[in-house]
Design a protein around this motif. Structure first.
Motif, PDB file in Angstrom:
ATOM      1  N   THR A  21      12.565 -33.848  11.686  1.00  0.00           N
ATOM      2  CA  THR A  21      12.440 -35.007  12.572  1.00  0.00           C
ATOM      3  C   THR A  21      11.654 -34.730  13.845  1.00  0.00           C
ATOM      4  O   THR A  21      11.139 -35.658  14.455  1.00  0.00           O
ATOM      5  CB  THR A  21      13.836 -35.530  12.981  1.00  0.00           C
ATOM      6  OG1 THR A  21      14.579 -34.457  13.557  1.00  0.00           O
ATOM      7  CG2 THR A  21      14.595 -36.058  11.766  1.00  0.00           C
ATOM      8  N   PHE A  22      11.559 -33.488  14.275  1.00  0.00           N
ATOM      9  CA  PHE A  22      10.887 -33.224  15.543  1.00  0.00           C
ATOM     10  C   PHE A  22       9.375 -33.303  15.394  1.00  0.00           C
ATOM     11  O   PHE A  22       8.818 -32.958  14.359  1.00  0.00           O
ATOM     12  CB  PHE A  22      11.285 -31.853  16.100  1.00  0.00           C
ATOM     13  CG  PHE A  22      12.465 -31.924  17.035  1.00  0.00           C
ATOM     14  CD1 PHE A  22      13.707 -32.301  16.555  1.00  0.00           C
ATOM     15  CD2 PHE A  22      12.338 -31.618  18.374  1.00  0.00           C
ATOM     16  CE1 PHE A  22      14.807 -32.383  17.407  1.00  0.00           C
ATOM     17  CE2 PHE A  22      13.422 -31.685  19.230  1.00  0.00           C
ATOM     18  CZ  PHE A  22      14.657 -32.067  18.742  1.00  0.00           C
ATOM     19  N   GLN A  23       8.739 -33.768  16.463  1.00  0.00           N
ATOM     20  CA  GLN A  23       7.294 -33.855  16.523  1.00  0.00           C
ATOM     21  C   GLN A  23       6.805 -32.952  17.646  1.00  0.00           C
ATOM     22  O   GLN A  23       7.473 -32.805  18.663  1.00  0.00           O
ATOM     23  CB  GLN A  23       6.847 -35.283  16.841  1.00  0.00           C
ATOM     24  CG  GLN A  23       7.378 -36.337  15.892  1.00  0.00           C
ATOM     25  CD  GLN A  23       6.635 -36.371  14.572  1.00  0.00           C
ATOM     26  OE1 GLN A  23       5.449 -36.041  14.527  1.00  0.00           O
ATOM     27  NE2 GLN A  23       7.333 -36.735  13.511  1.00  0.00           N
ATOM     28  N   ALA A  24       5.641 -32.370  17.435  1.00  0.00           N
ATOM     29  CA  ALA A  24       5.039 -31.537  18.466  1.00  0.00           C
ATOM     30  C   ALA A  24       3.788 -32.221  18.992  1.00  0.00           C
ATOM     31  O   ALA A  24       2.970 -32.708  18.227  1.00  0.00           O
ATOM     32  CB  ALA A  24       4.692 -30.163  17.902  1.00  0.00           C
ATOM     33  N   ALA A  25       3.665 -32.266  20.304  1.00  0.00           N
ATOM     34  CA  ALA A  25       2.470 -32.820  20.923  1.00  0.00           C
ATOM     35  C   ALA A  25       2.021 -31.845  21.997  1.00  0.00           C
ATOM     36  O   ALA A  25       2.795 -31.007  22.458  1.00  0.00           O
ATOM     37  CB  ALA A  25       2.758 -34.183  21.545  1.00  0.00           C
ATOM     38  N   ARG A  26       0.753 -31.950  22.389  1.00  0.00           N
ATOM     39  CA  ARG A  26       0.261 -31.058  23.435  1.00  0.00           C
ATOM     40  C   ARG A  26      -0.263 -31.892  24.587  1.00  0.00           C
ATOM     41  O   ARG A  26      -1.395 -32.337  24.580  1.00  0.00           O
ATOM     42  CB  ARG A  26      -0.825 -30.138  22.896  1.00  0.00           C
ATOM     43  CG  ARG A  26      -1.222 -29.122  23.955  1.00  0.00           C
ATOM     44  CD  ARG A  26      -2.009 -28.021  23.372  1.00  0.00           C
ATOM     45  NE  ARG A  26      -3.153 -28.542  22.642  1.00  0.00           N
ATOM     46  CZ  ARG A  26      -4.053 -27.768  22.069  1.00  0.00           C
ATOM     47  NH1 ARG A  26      -3.939 -26.486  22.118  1.00  0.00           N
ATOM     48  NH2 ARG A  26      -5.073 -28.291  21.434  1.00  0.00           N
ATOM     49  N   PRO A  27       0.568 -32.135  25.583  1.00  0.00           N
ATOM     50  CA  PRO A  27       0.147 -32.972  26.714  1.00  0.00           C
ATOM     51  C   PRO A  27      -0.816 -32.258  27.644  1.00  0.00           C
ATOM     52  O   PRO A  27      -1.542 -32.898  28.394  1.00  0.00           O
ATOM     53  CB  PRO A  27       1.457 -33.294  27.430  1.00  0.00           C
ATOM     54  CG  PRO A  27       2.362 -32.166  27.080  1.00  0.00           C
ATOM     55  CD  PRO A  27       1.952 -31.700  25.705  1.00  0.00           C
ATOM     56  N   ALA A  28      -0.827 -30.929  27.626  1.00  0.00           N
ATOM     57  CA  ALA A  28      -1.713 -30.174  28.501  1.00  0.00           C
ATOM     58  C   ALA A  28      -1.979 -28.834  27.834  1.00  0.00           C
ATOM     59  O   ALA A  28      -1.167 -28.366  27.031  1.00  0.00           O
ATOM     60  CB  ALA A  28      -1.076 -29.969  29.874  1.00  0.00           C
ATOM     61  N   PRO A  29      -3.103 -28.194  28.180  1.00  0.00           N
ATOM     62  CA  PRO A  29      -3.393 -26.898  27.554  1.00  0.00           C
ATOM     63  C   PRO A  29      -2.274 -25.897  27.815  1.00  0.00           C
ATOM     64  O   PRO A  29      -1.783 -25.774  28.934  1.00  0.00           O
ATOM     65  CB  PRO A  29      -4.692 -26.468  28.240  1.00  0.00           C
ATOM     66  CG  PRO A  29      -5.315 -27.735  28.714  1.00  0.00           C
ATOM     67  CD  PRO A  29      -4.170 -28.640  29.063  1.00  0.00           C
ATOM     68  N   GLY A  30      -1.866 -25.218  26.772  1.00  0.00           N
ATOM     69  CA  GLY A  30      -0.837 -24.201  26.923  1.00  0.00           C
ATOM     70  C   GLY A  30       0.570 -24.744  26.956  1.00  0.00           C
ATOM     71  O   GLY A  30       1.519 -23.981  27.080  1.00  0.00           O
TER      72      GLY A  30
END
Ligand SMILES: [Zn+2]
Ligand SMILES: [Zn+2]
Length: 108
Positions: A21-30
């Protein structure tokens, strides 16, 4: 929903459910932002993870099962919900549940 008492517990099913169910997003580098429902109390939580692994330009998957994984790690997560759970120590958040989330970083 009934109020769950605070308890620092984990179960194998927590990791399985979170992986689904979890999603991964990258709001900022690193920085990687993991979002999904706590497998114990069901509240959607957001967990920012800062780690050099995520500075690559690859795509991120949670709970990937394909092998071999280019880069994979287990991130310990703990519930950080803000709802009430009876018995929670002062200053703490969450219901006490913790688990490991498998994060896969695909090669660019
Ligand atoms: Zn929880
Ligand atoms: Zn909760």
């Amino acid at each position: 929903m009934d109020r769950l008492p605070y308890a620092e517990v984990t179960e194998p099913g927590y990791a399985e459910r979170a992986a689904a169910t979890f999603q991964a997003a990258r709001p900022a580098p690193g920085t990687l932002l993991l979002t999904g429902p706590c497998p114990r109390c069901g509240t959607v939580i957001q967990v920012p993870v800062v780690d050099g692994v995520y500075k690559t330009t690859g795509r991120f998957r949670v709970g990937g099962r394909r092998e071999p994984a280019p880069s994979e790690r287990l991130e310990p997560l703990i519930c950080t919900c803000e709802e009430e759970h009876p018995g929670r120590p002062a200053g703490r958040a969450g219901c006490g549940a913790y688990w490991l989330l498998r994060i896969t970083v695909d090669a660019p």
